[in-house]
Structure formats: structure tokens, C-alpha cells
Design an enzyme around this catalytic site. Sequence first.
Site, PDB file in Angstrom:
ATOM      1  CB  SER A 139     -13.778  44.376   0.136  1.00  0.00           C
ATOM      2  OG  SER A 139     -14.832  45.189   0.596  1.00  0.00           O
ATOM      3  CE  LYS A 140      -9.854  47.778   7.492  1.00  0.00           C
ATOM      4  NZ  LYS A 140      -8.611  48.508   7.658  1.00  0.00           N
TER       5      LYS A 140
END
Length: 468
Positions: free
Chosen positions: A248-249
Amino acid sequence: MSATNPPIRTRFAPSPTGFIHLGNIRAALYPWAFARHHGGTFILRIEDTDVGRSTQEAVQVILDGMAWMGLDHDEGPFYQMQRMPRYREALRQLQDAGHVYPCYMSTAELDALRERQMAAGLKPRYDGTWRPEPGKTLPPVPAGVPPVLRFRTPLAGAVAWDDRVKGPVEFSNAELDDLVIARPDGTPTYNFCVVVDDIDMRITHVIRGDDHVNNTPRQIHIFRALGHEPPVYAHLPTVLNEQGEKLSKRNGAKSVLQYRDEGYLPDAMVNYLARLGWSHGDAEIFSREQFVQWFDLDHLGRSAAQFDGEKLKWVNAHYLRALPPQQLAEAVRPFLRRLGLHEQGVDLTGAVALLRERAHTLVEMAELCGMFYVQPQPDAALLAQHLTAPAQAALSDLRTALAALPSWDAPAIGAAMKQVLAAHQLKMPQLAMPLRLLVTGRLQTPSVDAVLALFTRDTVVQRLAANT
Ligand code: GLU
């Protein structure tokens, strides 16, 4: 494909909220490959109903990422926000058939209900207060409160599907409460829009991340309430980062376009991502065409795949080496420009042909090519170390020999070097190292005769003359 099977139609349905990482784009790659394999249709649908978080720039990032990877869509992009009238129509259809009912429970009441349930050790769920049943008296409708619409989930039984990745999956209906499918202002909610779209777009196979598994039983109920059988589902396991966390970011995943900017080739990305959750025997390196030819749902992995940056580099290096030098030069050119280097004097195709074994990315490739396009400024300490008096004398002779060579090519240069070495009784590195330093400014280069041959003779002779 038998005559009774409808043509394959798959989709990628991203939410344009700003970022698409490798896990996201893999959920485009597989349905794309599946459609291509079967001569079917691949559809792009932008799920932009989260108005607060969706942006046009994020849509562009999706379009650019897919275009860069060569994942072409046949239909779309369709935007959910442009389909609101259609969702309202489908909502009316459900209302008319008695599948939905208005619920006036306020947020405060819902919160209180949740607290009571949690205190009693129960899973929080809507308790059906406003669900009409034969013989049941509903509470009085509060004045001026617009209701949500809830879907009447069957109370008994179960909903099941044969997931092409996970195998048989079953949810008991008792676990599913009555889902809100329209908000008080009448806008439809996520799970409802997805189903209407999958019906209208005649999707035959939904291949998506397994974070949607919990939505699937609800979606299947909505399909059936709208008079359709659900598509085939294949829920892809998560992609983990190198630390084993979900990509995920927030934990450092990179955007797909960042890989483009770091000098990865789209074919290498497709090859790498194809293997991240799918296999064809032991094959690690295969072309896009082979991938499409081999891709099936039977060999999708059941466990989470882990991203491996070193492997991606290895695959990319393979693709760099395999590119014809002309094409590699074209791919490197923008990266050279980004480094502020001007392609002059030395043919870039020749340079990349000589250097391509040494780079993993186009960025590394451009940096290596720098040796041909900068004025060398050898480090003084290195010069002092390598440009010894005997080396200087030999280099001076070599300069004279090079100036007089009948032809300017690597074999002729190599022969001249050997003669000078013999005459001065030096070993190859004693000549080659200072020679590299003076002509390229670097100690690490491919075979020095081949490097010299790429420069013009004048350049080499001048650079030697300045120091010998
Ligand atoms: N919009 C969803 C997402 O980005 C995908 C929904 C689906 O594939 O059904 O996670």
C-alpha cells in the site's frame, strides 16, 4: 469455446483515488490476459462514486499506467458517476419487486444498537427494525427523515460460489445483514453500482483482489434480485511488500508510473507481474504473446505473492539485453536527456550495444552511457595512482600509434595496445587503467579497445595528448 458459452468479457474497475501500485495493476493484467486469451473483450470502468476522493488526475494516472503497460481496453472507460440514472432505474426495479425497504433508523440509533451488540459480545449488524414482515408492526415513520433503502437479504440458507482461486466459498445468510443500497439522498451505494455495471457490461468473469470477497455474497444476492446469475469470480490473493506487509502507499509501495520513470520496460513489468500470482510450469521469462497464450485461471496462486525488487531488476535486465540495440538506444534517449547529457560524437546505438550487459534499468544504462557524453574529469587521486611515469611513457607511444592506425576499430586499437605493452614491458591493466581514466574519466568500462573505437580518433588522441 462452445457455442453455448457467451464470449468472455472481463473488466478492470479501479477507484481513481490517486495511486496505482503493482498489486492494483495486476488486477488489470489478469483480466486483460484472460480476455485476450479467449479473444474476448476487456472493459475499463472507473469507480468514481467516492466523490470526495476521486480526481481526474487519478483517472489520468490509471490511463497512463495501463497505456504504458500495454493493457489496452476494448470498451470504456465508463464512469460510474455518469450512470446514475441507470442505477436509479435498477433501484426502482428492486423496489417494485419488493427486494428493498426504507429504513429510518438514525445514525444515533445505529450507534446505540452497535454498542449494545458489542457489549453483549455480538457482531454488530443491523437488526431488521424496519424490515417489513407479515404480521409485524413497524415503528411509526418519523416526520421529515429521508430513509435509506436496505436490501432484503434472505434470512435462512446460504450463498455460495465456486471461486476460481479460492475454491468453494460459502456465507450463511444469517451472517449478512440488510445492506444499505441507497443513501438518504437517493444515491446508490458501491455494491449496488458494481452489480448493475457487471450486468449491463455483460461481464462473464470478475477477476479482482480478495479484499472484495466479503462483498461477493451481497453482490450475488443483488444479481439474483435483478434477475441475473452472477459471473464467475476469481479473487486474487494480496500482494505483499518485501517486509511481508500488504502492499500500500502507506508502507512505501511505488506507483506503476514510478517504475516507468526508474527505467523499467513495460514488457519486463508484464512478465514480472504475470508471475506474481500465476505460473506456467517453471517458466520465468516469457513474452507478452506467450503469456496471453498460456494464461488461465487454473494456475492462479492461492497464497499471497511477495514483491521482490531484485527479481524485478533481474527480469528487467534480461529484457534490456534482449532489445535490439537500435530500440534500446531509443528507450535510453529520454533518460540521457534527463541526466542533462547530449548525444554527440559517439553513436548511442553502439554505446548501448557495448554497455547493455551491465545495466538493470534504463536509468543505470543512461548513467553508464554518460562515459561517452561528458568531458572526462578524472579524480586526481586516481590519476596519481594510475598515471605512473612508465604508464605515461607508454601512453605517449600509444597516442602516436593510434594517430597512425590505418583503420579505426577495436581490433586495430587492441593490436596497437599489445605492441606498446610489449615494447614497455607492462601488463595490460597498467596501460588500460590510465587509458580508461584519461579518455572516459572512469575506471570501470567494457573492454577498452571497444570503448575507444566508439569515440572518434581525434577525441581519443586529444584526450591522451592533454596528459601525456
Ligand atoms: N473499485 C474497486 C477497487 O478499486 C474494485 C471493484 C471490483 O473489482 O469489483 O478496489
